[in-house]
Design an enzyme around this catalytic site. Structure first.
Site, PDB file in Angstrom:
ATOM      1  N   GLY A 235     -12.564  23.143  19.071  1.00 35.66           N
ATOM      2  CA  GLY A 235     -12.774  21.747  18.712  1.00 35.66           C
ATOM      3  C   GLY A 235     -14.122  21.434  18.113  1.00 35.66           C
ATOM      4  O   GLY A 235     -14.415  20.275  17.814  1.00 35.66           O
ATOM      5  N   GLU A 272     -13.341  28.956  22.652  1.00 36.35           N
ATOM      6  CA  GLU A 272     -12.293  29.593  21.835  1.00 36.35           C
ATOM      7  C   GLU A 272     -12.205  28.802  20.538  1.00 36.35           C
ATOM      8  O   GLU A 272     -11.392  27.900  20.407  1.00 36.35           O
ATOM      9  CB  GLU A 272     -10.960  29.663  22.589  1.00 36.35           C
ATOM     10  CG  GLU A 272     -10.589  28.379  23.298  1.00 36.35           C
ATOM     11  CD  GLU A 272      -9.262  28.411  24.027  1.00 36.35           C
ATOM     12  OE1 GLU A 272      -8.837  29.488  24.498  1.00 36.35           O
ATOM     13  OE2 GLU A 272      -8.655  27.333  24.138  1.00 36.35           O
ATOM     14  N   CYS A 273     -13.066  29.153  19.599  1.00 36.00           N
ATOM     15  CA  CYS A 273     -13.185  28.393  18.356  1.00 36.00           C
ATOM     16  C   CYS A 273     -12.316  29.004  17.265  1.00 36.00           C
ATOM     17  O   CYS A 273     -12.229  30.218  17.132  1.00 36.00           O
ATOM     18  CB  CYS A 273     -14.636  28.404  17.884  1.00 36.00           C
ATOM     19  SG  CYS A 273     -15.721  27.523  19.007  1.00 36.00           S
ATOM     20  N   GLY A 274     -11.711  28.144  16.477  1.00 32.10           N
ATOM     21  CA  GLY A 274     -10.986  28.588  15.290  1.00 32.10           C
ATOM     22  C   GLY A 274     -11.713  28.117  14.045  1.00 32.10           C
ATOM     23  O   GLY A 274     -12.373  28.879  13.341  1.00 32.10           O
ATOM     24  N   ARG A 275     -11.637  26.817  13.822  1.00 33.74           N
ATOM     25  CA  ARG A 275     -12.184  26.206  12.608  1.00 33.74           C
ATOM     26  C   ARG A 275     -13.660  26.542  12.384  1.00 33.74           C
ATOM     27  O   ARG A 275     -14.064  26.921  11.292  1.00 33.74           O
ATOM     28  CB  ARG A 275     -12.036  24.676  12.730  1.00 33.74           C
ATOM     29  CG  ARG A 275     -12.369  23.887  11.486  1.00 33.74           C
ATOM     30  CD  ARG A 275     -12.233  22.388  11.762  1.00 33.74           C
ATOM     31  NE  ARG A 275     -10.999  22.066  12.436  1.00 33.74           N
ATOM     32  CZ  ARG A 275      -9.840  21.877  11.828  1.00 33.74           C
ATOM     33  NH1 ARG A 275      -9.759  21.939  10.523  1.00 33.74           N
ATOM     34  NH2 ARG A 275      -8.748  21.603  12.532  1.00 33.74           N
ATOM     35  N   CYS A 350       6.393  18.438  -7.048  1.00 35.18           N
ATOM     36  CA  CYS A 350       6.973  17.184  -7.514  1.00 35.18           C
ATOM     37  C   CYS A 350       6.970  16.156  -6.389  1.00 35.18           C
ATOM     38  O   CYS A 350       8.029  15.685  -5.973  1.00 35.18           O
ATOM     39  CB  CYS A 350       8.373  17.435  -8.024  1.00 35.18           C
ATOM     40  SG  CYS A 350       8.353  18.633  -9.345  1.00 35.18           S
ATOM     41  N   TYR A 379      -7.131  27.063   8.802  1.00 39.20           N
ATOM     42  CA  TYR A 379      -6.069  26.058   8.647  1.00 39.20           C
ATOM     43  C   TYR A 379      -5.799  25.748   7.175  1.00 39.20           C
ATOM     44  O   TYR A 379      -5.587  24.606   6.799  1.00 39.20           O
ATOM     45  CB  TYR A 379      -6.405  24.773   9.422  1.00 39.20           C
ATOM     46  CG  TYR A 379      -6.687  25.007  10.885  1.00 39.20           C
ATOM     47  CD1 TYR A 379      -5.662  25.371  11.755  1.00 39.20           C
ATOM     48  CD2 TYR A 379      -7.976  24.889  11.404  1.00 39.20           C
ATOM     49  CE1 TYR A 379      -5.911  25.600  13.096  1.00 39.20           C
ATOM     50  CE2 TYR A 379      -8.238  25.127  12.747  1.00 39.20           C
ATOM     51  CZ  TYR A 379      -7.198  25.483  13.586  1.00 39.20           C
ATOM     52  OH  TYR A 379      -7.447  25.712  14.916  1.00 39.20           O
TER      53      TYR A 379
HETATM   54  C1  LIG Z   1      -6.167  25.198  18.160  1.00 38.28           C
HETATM   55  C2  LIG Z   1      -6.755  25.534  19.449  1.00 38.28           C
HETATM   56  C3  LIG Z   1      -8.068  26.027  19.511  1.00 38.28           C
HETATM   57  C4  LIG Z   1      -8.967  26.138  18.309  1.00 38.28           C
HETATM   58  O1  LIG Z   1      -9.332  24.881  17.896  1.00 38.28           O
HETATM   59  P1  LIG Z   1     -10.427  24.684  16.748  1.00 38.28           P
HETATM   60  O2  LIG Z   1     -10.453  23.212  16.579  1.00 38.28           O
HETATM   61  O3  LIG Z   1      -9.922  25.397  15.538  1.00 38.28           O
HETATM   62  O4  LIG Z   1     -11.696  25.246  17.240  1.00 38.28           O
HETATM   63  C5  LIG Z   1      -8.567  26.388  20.746  1.00 38.28           C
HETATM   64  N1  LIG Z   1      -7.807  26.274  21.860  1.00 38.28           N
HETATM   65  C6  LIG Z   1      -6.550  25.807  21.838  1.00 38.28           C
HETATM   66  C7  LIG Z   1      -5.795  25.708  23.098  1.00 38.28           C
HETATM   67  C8  LIG Z   1      -5.991  25.410  20.628  1.00 38.28           C
HETATM   68  O5  LIG Z   1      -4.747  24.918  20.622  1.00 38.28           O
END
Ligand SMILES: *Cc1c(COP(=O)(O)O)cnc(C)c1O
Length: 401
Positions: A235, A272-275, A350, A379
């Protein structure tokens, strides 16, 4: 993302222009060295009690996972499919497993693939896991995912602090803790709280983590528990509106270090970072095929669009971009262009929804120029509907030294 890679890519693409009709530029470029360096930097600045996992749903391509393998502490998977993607590159790296649904097959798969921690999201999920673990004669290590009653407001998406399908309402946690004590095949190791997405403010994020500390400490005391893990989710945001004003990570880590030394928590803290990890390692580049105006507004039509890069449509934002001018013009007629005016960047689909940025001022944009969308590593491709309208997929290149 290293812009030199872009120039090199465009140069190599131009070599293929011997035919009368060339394939327009349309590609994702991912910079693996940049990704590794970023992961190292983030990890180094965290206090020693903290760990950094990568939430692979942001971008689960094999080269990305391989690049992060020894540069993060593990991976967060949100389906059995994601677990398999991680296990395909390594059979022992720690995986934690979240997600609101988790069928029996997924729970069983999680146990057989030796998931470190399963994040349990409901009472029924907990009972099913206990039952499956009992049949396998195993004990499942879990965190319970809490949907806290209060979270700060500064975020694009919220999974907690309000009624959602995620986790267990804070008020229901005590009865779940009591239930767990009666379950033979469950080992509670701590809490998981992922309540917001794309928070841009370091101070609110710190307040959030402090609030999670307080919750964990309160429940430990009241129930005589000793948590080993507090997973504070992902997040952490990416500022698409102003890439020059990113989330203040340094300030956040300083505050976190103070928080950890004030609380001396017995548990380890997992991010647990993604973005925040992956956005900056990728860009999406596409060629302007046409420029036109209608009812006083300018439109640039790109080869590509939201079927490759759905993020701006999904979040309804103007995605940041650069114009890369392309001076060659091979048609024997005039070149459509827009000068010093707002332009809307549209894709080839379209549907009027296929718009990546609306009425953004440009100095100059011409048919044949290229547009580079920044911060497209997370994403981007993975949330998009690739085959709508059956256009060719973009090239996808993973660049490394
Ligand atoms: C999607 C998700 C993340 C990663 O979130 P980011 O906003 O990309 O850092 C971490 N934990 C859980 C449970 C998620 O669903």
């Amino acid at each position: 993302m290293n812009l030199q890679h872009l120039q090199d890519y465009l140069h190599s693409h131009a070599q293929g222009h011997s035919q009368p009709y060339h394939q327009p530029v349309c590609a994702y470029l991912y910079d693996l060295e940049h990704l590794r360096r970023r992961a190292d930097m983030l990890r180094r600045s965290l206090p020693s009690q903290c760990m950094l996992f990568y939430a692979i749903k942001a971008n689960s391509d094999e080269p990305i996972l391989k690049a992060l393998l020894n540069h993060t502490d593990g991976f967060e998977a949100a389906s059995l499919g994601e677990i398999l993607r991680v296990r395909a590159i390594d059979d022992s790296v720690p995986i934690v497993f979240g997600g609101p649904c988790k069928s029996d097959i997924e729970l069983e798969g999680a146990l057989s693939h030796r998931i470190a921690l399963i994040h349990v999201e409901s009472e029924h999920q907990l009972r099913r896991l206990n039952w499956i673990a009992w049949q396998r004669n195993e004990v499942a290590d879990i965190l319970i995912r809490v949907n806290p009653a209060h979270v700060p407001q500064h975020a694009t998406l919220r999974m907690g602090g309000q009624a959602t399908q995620f986790g267990i309402e804070e008020a229901q946690v005590p009865s779940l803790l009591e239930l767990i004590q009666t379950l033979s095949n469950i080992n509670l190791r701590g809490l998981h709280i992922h309540a917001i997405s794309n928070n841009l403010d370091a101070n609110t994020h710190l307040a959030l983590v402090k609030h999670y500390f307080d919750l964990a400490e309160d429940w430990q005391q009241r129930y005589g528990l000793k948590f080993e893990w507090l997973n504070v989710g992902g997040g952490i945001g990416v500022n698409y509106a102003d890439p020059n004003a990113p989330f203040d990570w340094e300030n956040f880590c300083d505050g976190l270090a103070r928080l950890v030394s004030a609380h001396q928590p017995g548990f380890k803290i997992v991010f647990e970072c993604g973005r925040f990890l992956a956005a900056d390692c990728g860009c999406y580049i596409s060629e302007v095929i046409d420029i036109k105006s209608a009812y006083g507004k300018h439109f640039a039509i790109l080869r590509g669009g939201s079927h490759h890069f759905r993020l701006p449509v999904s979040w309804q934002h103007n995605h940041p971009f650069l114009v890369l001018p392309q001076d060659d013009w091979h048609y024997p007629f005039s070149r459509p262009a827009v000068h010093n005016a707002p332009v809307t960047l549209c894709g080839e689909l379209c549907t009027p929804k296929d718009t990546l940025a609306r009425e953004v001022h440009v100095e100059r944009l011409r048919a044949g120029d290229r547009v580079v969308f920044l911060l497209a590593g997370a994403y981007g491709w993975h949330i998009s509907h690739h085959d709508f309208l059956s256009h060719p997929h973009p090239e996808r290149l993973f660049l490394d030294n």
